[in-house]
Design a protein around this motif. Structure first.
Motif, mmCIF file in Angstrom:
data_model
loop_
_atom_site.group_PDB
_atom_site.id
_atom_site.type_symbol
_atom_site.label_atom_id
_atom_site.label_comp_id
_atom_site.label_asym_id
_atom_site.label_seq_id
_atom_site.Cartn_x
_atom_site.Cartn_y
_atom_site.Cartn_z
ATOM 1 N N ARG A 1 10.870 21.102 25.148
ATOM 2 C CA ARG A 1 10.797 19.650 25.350
ATOM 3 C C ARG A 1 12.163 19.007 25.104
ATOM 4 N NH1 ARG A 1 7.444 15.076 21.993
ATOM 5 N NH2 ARG A 1 8.774 13.390 22.753
ATOM 6 N N ASP B 1 16.503 21.744 36.047
ATOM 7 C CA ASP B 1 15.952 21.070 37.234
ATOM 8 C C ASP B 1 14.618 20.375 36.936
ATOM 9 O OD1 ASP B 1 14.678 23.388 36.717
ATOM 10 O OD2 ASP B 1 14.303 23.898 38.815
ATOM 11 N N VAL B 2 14.328 20.129 35.674
ATOM 12 C CA VAL B 2 13.046 19.527 35.305
ATOM 13 C C VAL B 2 13.292 18.221 34.551
ATOM 14 C CG1 VAL B 2 10.972 19.813 33.882
ATOM 15 C CG2 VAL B 2 11.865 21.750 35.177
ATOM 16 N N VAL B 3 12.513 17.186 34.872
ATOM 17 C CA VAL B 3 12.544 15.950 34.087
ATOM 18 C C VAL B 3 11.142 15.696 33.529
ATOM 19 C CG1 VAL B 3 14.422 14.893 35.366
ATOM 20 C CG2 VAL B 3 12.070 14.503 36.100
ATOM 21 N N PHE B 4 11.086 15.076 32.349
ATOM 22 C CA PHE B 4 9.804 14.820 31.693
ATOM 23 C C PHE B 4 9.530 13.325 31.620
ATOM 24 C CE2 PHE B 4 10.440 19.086 29.909
ATOM 25 C CZ PHE B 4 9.171 19.602 30.064
ATOM 26 N N LEU B 5 8.264 12.984 31.791
ATOM 27 C CA LEU B 5 7.843 11.607 31.520
ATOM 28 C C LEU B 5 7.731 11.513 29.999
ATOM 29 C CD1 LEU B 5 4.977 11.329 34.166
ATOM 30 C CD2 LEU B 5 7.394 10.743 34.435
ATOM 31 N N ARG B 6 8.709 10.906 29.393
ATOM 32 C CA ARG B 6 8.784 10.984 27.931
ATOM 33 C C ARG B 6 7.841 10.001 27.243
ATOM 34 N NH1 ARG B 6 14.362 11.280 24.748
ATOM 35 N NH2 ARG B 6 14.016 13.470 25.152
ATOM 36 N N LEU C 1 0.314 14.025 38.925
ATOM 37 C CA LEU C 1 0.911 13.182 37.885
ATOM 38 C C LEU C 1 0.759 11.694 38.182
ATOM 39 C CD1 LEU C 1 4.290 14.955 37.116
ATOM 40 C CD2 LEU C 1 2.352 14.692 35.590
ATOM 41 N N PHE C 2 0.695 11.342 39.453
ATOM 42 C CA PHE C 2 0.697 9.932 39.843
ATOM 43 C C PHE C 2 -0.461 9.668 40.785
ATOM 44 C CE2 PHE C 2 5.092 11.176 38.955
ATOM 45 C CZ PHE C 2 5.376 10.293 37.931
ATOM 46 N N ARG D 1 0.044 6.266 38.139
ATOM 47 C CA ARG D 1 -0.294 5.877 36.772
ATOM 48 C C ARG D 1 0.462 4.602 36.408
ATOM 49 N NH1 ARG D 1 1.613 10.187 32.514
ATOM 50 N NH2 ARG D 1 0.410 11.593 33.827
ATOM 51 N N MET E 1 6.608 9.642 42.983
ATOM 52 C CA MET E 1 7.918 9.454 42.360
ATOM 53 C C MET E 1 8.804 10.658 42.663
ATOM 54 S SD MET E 1 8.902 9.103 38.345
ATOM 55 C CE MET E 1 8.308 7.445 38.097
ATOM 56 N N ILE F 1 12.783 12.197 42.017
ATOM 57 C CA ILE F 1 14.045 12.034 41.294
ATOM 58 C C ILE F 1 15.023 13.068 41.836
ATOM 59 C CG2 ILE F 1 15.169 12.109 39.019
ATOM 60 C CD1 ILE F 1 12.480 11.281 37.821
ATOM 61 N N ARG G 1 19.170 14.656 41.788
ATOM 62 C CA ARG G 1 20.471 14.732 41.123
ATOM 63 C C ARG G 1 21.431 15.497 42.036
ATOM 64 N NH1 ARG G 1 20.276 18.122 36.097
ATOM 65 N NH2 ARG G 1 19.655 16.306 34.888
ATOM 66 N N LEU H 1 14.567 16.984 41.599
ATOM 67 C CA LEU H 1 14.177 17.523 40.291
ATOM 68 C C LEU H 1 12.652 17.549 40.189
ATOM 69 C CD1 LEU H 1 16.698 15.579 38.010
ATOM 70 C CD2 LEU H 1 16.900 17.921 38.860
ATOM 71 N N VAL H 2 12.142 18.513 39.428
ATOM 72 C CA VAL H 2 10.696 18.632 39.225
ATOM 73 C C VAL H 2 10.292 17.652 38.117
ATOM 74 C CG1 VAL H 2 8.823 20.189 38.573
ATOM 75 C CG2 VAL H 2 10.803 21.058 39.844
ATOM 76 N N VAL H 3 9.288 16.827 38.415
ATOM 77 C CA VAL H 3 8.808 15.866 37.408
ATOM 78 C C VAL H 3 7.585 16.466 36.712
ATOM 79 C CG1 VAL H 3 7.950 13.539 37.003
ATOM 80 C CG2 VAL H 3 9.636 13.957 38.809
ATOM 81 N N ARG H 4 7.631 16.494 35.390
ATOM 82 C CA ARG H 4 6.497 17.040 34.631
ATOM 83 C C ARG H 4 6.067 16.037 33.562
ATOM 84 N NH1 ARG H 4 8.228 23.178 33.230
ATOM 85 N NH2 ARG H 4 8.285 23.989 35.354
ATOM 86 N N ASP H 5 4.786 16.137 33.254
ATOM 87 C CA ASP H 5 4.293 15.299 32.156
ATOM 88 C C ASP H 5 4.658 15.975 30.844
ATOM 89 O OD1 ASP H 5 3.095 13.218 30.998
ATOM 90 O OD2 ASP H 5 1.067 13.639 31.732
ATOM 91 N N LYS H 6 4.858 15.149 29.840
ATOM 92 C CA LYS H 6 5.127 15.717 28.516
ATOM 93 C C LYS H 6 3.885 16.490 28.068
ATOM 94 C CE LYS H 6 5.377 12.803 25.160
ATOM 95 N NZ LYS H 6 5.890 11.638 24.438
#
Lengths: 517, 126
Positions: free
Chosen positions: A479, A485-490, A504-505, A507, B1, B3, B5, B10-15
Motif C-alpha cells: 500500500r 503502474d498502479v494507483v490507489f483510491l486512498r 470500481l466505479f 461511486r 476514471m 489515469i 502517466r 495506470l491501473v486504478v485499484r481500490d485500497k
C-alpha cells in the motif's frame, strides 16, 4: 578480650543498601522501565483486564468496590438477590490506582472523548513498571548471592528480554505483579535470615500476603517459602553446642569470573547465630503474613460475607483438566509449552545442579516453587490461561525458574560451548518474544481452533504470528509503495455502486477524493 | 476514471478493505474490538505509536501524544543506559582499581572474622 569479641560478635552485618539512582539495580530498573514503556501496546487485551480496570476505576472513585453485573463477567454475590461482584481480588487494581489518577490528570489536556483511551492507556502501563522492578530485583538477588555484576546483569537481561516476561508485561493481567510480590518475599526472607533482622521477615510476610491479595492462587507458594525460611533458620541457627548447624556440606567454590569474594569468604550465613530459638523468625514471618492478610479478610467479609471466601469458584470446579494433559501443555506442547516460549529456561535446567551446589536452599526453593505451580496449574480447567503469549500462569513462577540459570551463567569451564549455548537460546528467546510483542495475540486467537492451537505444531501461535507479521508487512508495504503502474483510491471515496461485481466505479466522493500515485 | 502517466495508462485499484482502519470508536466496547479484532481491520503492529497514528485523533493531538510519550519513556531508557554505561566506564572499573578493590575485599568481613574466631576457640577449648 572476651568482652571486645562479644561486642563484635553481636554486631550485625549491614542491611542491603537502599535503592538510589546510583545503585546498579536502579539503573537496570530505569533502563528496562524505559524500554517497556517504549514497547507498550497501550490497551487491554481481555475481558478480565477490563474487569480489573473497572475495579481500579471503582477504587479510584472512592466506591471501594465494583459491581460487574451489567458487564456479564464472572463473579460472586453475598446473597442470591444481591449485587454480583467481580471475582478478582483488589491487589492489582489497588496497585494501578496511581496510574489511573495520573491518567485522569493527563486526560484533561486532551479532548473529552479521548479520556476513555487515555485512562486505559495509563492503567495498562502497570505491567511495564512491575516487570522492570522484577528485572531489577533479579539483578539484586543475583548480586546478593555473590555473583558478579556481569553475570547478574546477564540473568536480568535474559529474563527481561528473552522470556515471556516481556510480552506479559504489556498486559494488565495479575500474574506479573504476583510474581514480583513472591520474588520480593523470597528475597526478604533471605535478607532477613542473613542480617538477622526480624523486620525483613515481617516485610516478607506482608509481601507474601500481598501476592495473595493480587491473586489468591499465590497461596500455593506459601508452604515452599515457609520451608525455605525453616531451612535458612536451621542452617544459620544456634545448635545445642553453641555452634552453627550446616546441613549440606558444600564443596569449595571456584574463583574466577562470576564468583566474587563474598561467595568465597563464606558470607553465606554459615556459623552465624540467628536467635535463641528458630521459632522467632518463623513467628515474625507469620506475623507479617497475618498483618498483610487482615485487610484482605475484611474486604472478603464485606463483599462475600466470609473472610476466607474470594470471588473465585469452588475448588472442586477448578480442577477439571487431566493432569498429564495440563503438564504436557504447559511444558512441551507446541502451542503453550514454556520450553518453546521461554527457551532460556533450558539454561536454568542445565545450571540448576551448579546452582544447588552453591546455594542449596535457594535452589530447592526455586525448584519447589516451579514444581508447585506446574502441578497446580496442570489440573486447572483453564490451564493455558489463553488470551496471552505462552503459558500465562507460569509467569508467576518464571523468576524462580530462571534464577538457577546463574549456575550456568557463572560456571567455569566449557567457556566457548557455554557462550554459544547461551547466545543461541537467548537469540531464540528474543525472537519468540518479538513475535508476541509485534503481533496482538488476540488476532490469531479469534481465527483458530483451540485444540489445534495448543497441540498441533503447524498451528502453533509462534509460527502463526510469524506468518501474520509477514503478511501485514507485505500488505502495508504494497500500500505504501505500490507497483509503478498502479494507483490507489486512498481516501474520500464512498462504496462502488456498479451492478457489475468488482467494478470500481461509479461511486460518490466524500468531500474530496484522494488518489495515491 | 482513467489515469495516465507519460502516455501510459495506470491501473486504478481500490485500497484493500482490511487496510482501511476506521477512526477509534467512542465507546469502551467498540474501542476494545478496534484494538483486538483482526477480521475487518489489519493493524500493522501491536504498538501504541501505531494505534495513535491511525486513530484519527487529529494531526496536532497525534503528534503531541507520540512526541511527549516517546520523549518521556525514551528519556527514562537513556537515563538508565547512561548511568549504567558511566558506572562501567568510571575510573573504579579500571584494572588497577579493580585489583585494589579485590585486595580490600580479600580481608575478611569483621563480623564473620569475629564469629569464625569464636568458633575456633570453642573447638580448641577443653
Amino acid at each position: 578480650m572476651s568482652a571486645a569479641t562479644a561486642t563484635r560478635t553481636k554486631k550485625r552485618p549491614h542491611a542491603p543498601h537502599a535503592l538510589t539512582p546510583h545503585t546498579p539495580d536502579a539503573r537496570a530498573l530505569l533502563a528496562f522501565l524505559g524500554f517497556y514503556l517504549l514497547t507498550a501496546s497501550g490497551h487491554l487485551y481481555a475481558v478480565d483486564e477490563e474487569t480489573l480496570f473497572r475495579i481500579t476505576e471503582g477504587l479510584s472513585s472512592g466506591i471501594g468496590r465494583a459491581a460487574q453485573r451489567r458487564l456479564g463477567h464472572g463473579g460472586k454475590s453475598q446473597r442470591a438477590d444481591g449485587p454480583l461482584y467481580a471475582q478478582y481480588t483488589p491487589g492489582q487494581p489497588l496497585a494501578a490506582v496511581p496510574l489511573y489518577l495520573a491518567g485522569k490528570v493527563l486526560a484533561t489536556r486532551f479532548p473529552p472523548d479521548a479520556s476513555i483511551y487515555i485512562l486505559r492507556f495509563c492503567v495498562s502501563l502497570l505491567g511495564a513498571f512491575v516487570t522492570a522492578a522484577t528485572v531489577a530485583l533479579l539483578y539484586r538477588f543475583a548480586r546478593s548471592l555473590g555473583y558478579g555484576g556481569r553475570v547478574a546483569l546477564g540473568l536480568a537481561m535474559i529474563y527481561g528480554l528473552a522470556t515471556t516476561a516481556w510480552p506479559h508485561g504489556r498486559t494488565f493481567f495479575a500474574e506479573p505483579l504476583t510474581a514480583l510480590c513472591l520474588l520480593v518475599a523470597f528475597y526478604w526472607l533471605r535478607v532477613g535470615t542473613e542480617t538477622r533482622h526480624g523486620g525483613w521477615l515481617i516485610a516478607a510476610g506482608i509481601a507474601t500476603a500481598a501476592a495473595c491479595l493480587v491473586k489468591p492462587h499465590a497461596a500455593i507458594a506459601v508452604p515452599v517459602l515457609g520451608l525455605y525460611l525453616l531451612a535458612r533458620v536451621v542452617r544459620t541457627g544456634e545448635g545445642a553446642n553453641g555452634r552453627g548447624v550446616d546441613l549440606t556440606p558444600r564443596p569449595p567454590l571456584p574463583r574466577g569470573e562470576g564468583v566474587t569474594r563474598s561467595m568465597v569468604s563464606g558470607n553465606e550465613g554459615r556459623f552465624r547465630p540467628f536467635a535463641r530459638s528458630p521459632l522467632r523468625p518463623c513467628l515474625a514471618y507469620v506475623f507479617g503474613g497475618v498483618l498483610g492478610a487482615l485487610p484482605f479478610a475484611i474486604y472478603n467479609a464485606r463483599i462475600y460475607g466470609n473472610p476466607l471466601s474470594t470471588g473465585y469458584v469452588a475448588v472442586g470446579d477448578l480442577f477439571t483438566t487431566p493432569f498429564l494433559t495440563g503438564l504436557y501443555g504447559l511444558t512441551v506442547s507446541s502451542g503453550k509449552g514454556i520450553l518453546w516460549y521461554s527457551p532460556p529456561i533450558l539454561l536454568a535446567i542445565i545450571g540448576w545442579w551448579g546452582f544447588w551446589r552453591r546455594h542449596g536452599a535457594e535452589a530447592l526453593a526455586c525448584l519447589g516453587l516451579g514444581l508447585v505451580h506446574l502441578a497446580f496449574y496442570s489440573r486447572v480447567a483453564f490451564w493455558h490461561g489463553d488470551g496471552s503469549w505462552g503459558p500465562r500462569y507460569l509467569t508467576i513462577a518464571l523468576p524462580f525458574l530462571m534464577l538457577p540459570a546463574l549456575g550456568m551463567l557463572g560456571a567455569q569451564g566449557w567457556r566457548t560451548a557455554r557462550l554459544v549455548a547461551i547466545a543461541v537460546l537467548v537469540t531464540l528467546g528474543v525472537g519468540v518474544q518479538l513475535l508476541g510483542v509485534l503481533v496482538n495475540f488476540d488476532w490469531y486467537l479469534q481465527r483458530s481452533d483451540e485444540q489445534a492451537r495448543h497441540f498441533t505444531p503447524s498451528a502453533s501461535p509462534i509460527l502463526a504470528h510469524a506468518r501474520i507479521l509477514k503478511s501485514r508487512a507485505d500488505e502495508w508495504l504494497a500500500r505504501r509503495l505500490p507497483p509503478p503502474d498502479v494507483v490507489f483510491l486512498r481516501a474520500g471515496f464512498s462504496y462502488a455502486e456498479s451492478e457489475q461485481a468488482g467494478a470500481l466505479f461509479p461511486r460518490w466522493t466524500i468531500g474530496a477524493g484522494t488518489i495515491a500515485i | 476514471m482513467e489515469i495516465w502517466r507519460d502516455g501510459t495508462p495506470l491501473v486504478v485499484r481500490d485500497k484493500p478493505a482490511d487496510l482501511r482502519i476506521d477512526p477509534m470508536p467512542d465507546t469502551p466496547h467498540w474501542r476494545f474490538w478496534w484494538f483486538n479484532s483482526d477480521f475487518n481491520r489489519h493493524h500493522l503492529v501491536d504498538h501504541w505509536a501505531w494505534y495513535t497514528a491511525v486513530a484519527d485523533f487529529g494531526t496536532q493531538a497525534t503528534q503531541r501524544w507520540i512526541a511527549s510519550y516517546a520523549a518521556i519513556s525514551g528519556a527514562i531508557l537513556l537515563a538508565g543506559l547512561t548511568l549504567g554505561w558511566r558506572a562501567c566506564c568510571r575510573p573504579g572499573c579500571s584494572v588497577a582499581h579493580r585489583a585494589a578493590a579485590s585486595a580490600r575485599r580479600a580481608r575478611p568481613h569483621t563480623a564473620t572474622a569475629a564469629l569464625t574466631a569464636t568458633s575456633r576457640r570453642a573447638e580448641t577449648e577443653p
